[in-house]
Design a protein around this motif. Sequence first.
Motif, PDB file in Angstrom:
ATOM      1  N   TRP A 193       3.931 -26.900  15.679  1.00 56.53           N
ATOM      2  CA  TRP A 193       2.698 -27.226  14.976  1.00 56.53           C
ATOM      3  C   TRP A 193       2.383 -28.725  15.060  1.00 56.53           C
ATOM      4  N   GLN A 194       3.406 -29.535  15.051  1.00 54.27           N
ATOM      5  CA  GLN A 194       3.198 -30.984  15.115  1.00 54.27           C
ATOM      6  C   GLN A 194       2.592 -31.402  16.446  1.00 54.27           C
ATOM      7  N   SER A 234       7.192 -22.714  15.372  1.00 54.19           N
ATOM      8  CA  SER A 234       8.053 -23.572  14.568  1.00 54.19           C
ATOM      9  C   SER A 234       7.256 -24.787  14.051  1.00 54.19           C
ATOM     10  N   GLU A 235       7.833 -25.477  13.091  1.00 56.31           N
ATOM     11  CA  GLU A 235       7.177 -26.688  12.555  1.00 56.31           C
ATOM     12  C   GLU A 235       6.985 -27.727  13.660  1.00 56.31           C
ATOM     13  N   GLN A 236       7.967 -27.823  14.545  1.00 60.56           N
ATOM     14  CA  GLN A 236       7.876 -28.770  15.646  1.00 60.56           C
ATOM     15  C   GLN A 236       6.693 -28.440  16.550  1.00 60.56           C
ATOM     16  N   ASP A 289       9.893 -20.007  19.274  1.00 59.04           N
ATOM     17  CA  ASP A 289      10.390 -21.209  18.625  1.00 59.04           C
ATOM     18  C   ASP A 289      10.972 -22.200  19.625  1.00 59.04           C
TER      19      ASP A 289
END
Length: 280
Positions: A278-279, A274-276, A227
Motif C-alpha cells: 500500500w505504501q 500488505s502494508e508495504q 504479499d
Amino acid sequence: ESAVMMVTGKEILTFMASPRIFSLQKLVEVADFNMHSRSRLAWATIWSMLAEHFTLVGTDENLSVAMFAIDSLKQLSIKFLQKEELSNFNFQRTFLKPFEVIMGKSALEEIDELVLRCIDMMILACAPNIRSGWRTIFTIFEATTRHPTPEVSESAFGIIERLMESWLDFLLQNDAVALMNCLVSFVGGRHAGLSLRALTHLRVCADKLAAHGGGGQSSEQAQQQIDGDQSVFGLWWPLLFGLATHVADSRLEVRLKALNTLDVVLEIHGQLFSEQAWQV
C-alpha cells in the motif's frame, strides 16, 4: 536479339503482378526439413538467417509476394509451435519475431489483417503449446492500438477476447504481465470503444488474480503470494499502474471508467495487499 525486343511493357507488368515464387517455395521446404532434423541450437542459428529473409520478403512492395511470404511463415510457425518448448528456452518468441517486424513496417491494411489472421490460426492450432511466444503475440496486438483503421484494431481485440474466454487461466499462469500490458495499451489506444472494453477485461483479470493467484492456487496461497514483493510488482503492478495512468485520459468516458474500475478493484481486493504494498 529480336526475341528480346518483342517483350512488351504489358508483359513486364504482368510478370511484376504475378512473379515466380519457386525459390521462396523451396526455401520453405528447406526450412521445414531443417526444423525437424536439426538440434534446437543448430536450428536457432539457421532460423536467424531465414527469419531475416522472410521479414524482408514479407515487407516487399509487391503485395502477392509479401502475402505468400507471410502465409509461409504461418505454416512454418504452426509446425514449430506444435513442438513443446523446453523450460528456460525463449525461442518461440524469437521465431515469431518476423510477424512483429512486418506488422511494424507495413503500411497496408491487407498485410496487417493477414498477419492477424495468421496469429489467430496459430492460436487455434497451438495455444496449449505456446509459452514464450505469448510475449511476441501480445506485442503484435499492442501495435494495432495505434492503427488508424478501426477494423484492424477490432480484429486484434476480437482475438484477445476469444483468448480470454477460452484460455484466461492458462494465460495468467504463463504470461499475465504480457496480457495485462496489452489490455492497458488498448485502454490508451485511439479507439474509445475498445478502450472501454479493455477496462472491463482488466477488471476480470483482477478478479482472476485474486481468486487464483494466476495459477489455480487457493485464496490463502494467493494472499501469501500477493504479499510478496515479486507478485505485487510482477502481476498486480501492471494492472494497477495501468488503471491509475488512464484516470487522467483525455476522453471523459474512458477516464471515468478507469477511475471506477480502479476504485472497485482496490475496494474488493485491497485487503489482499500488505502494508508495504500500500505504501508503494
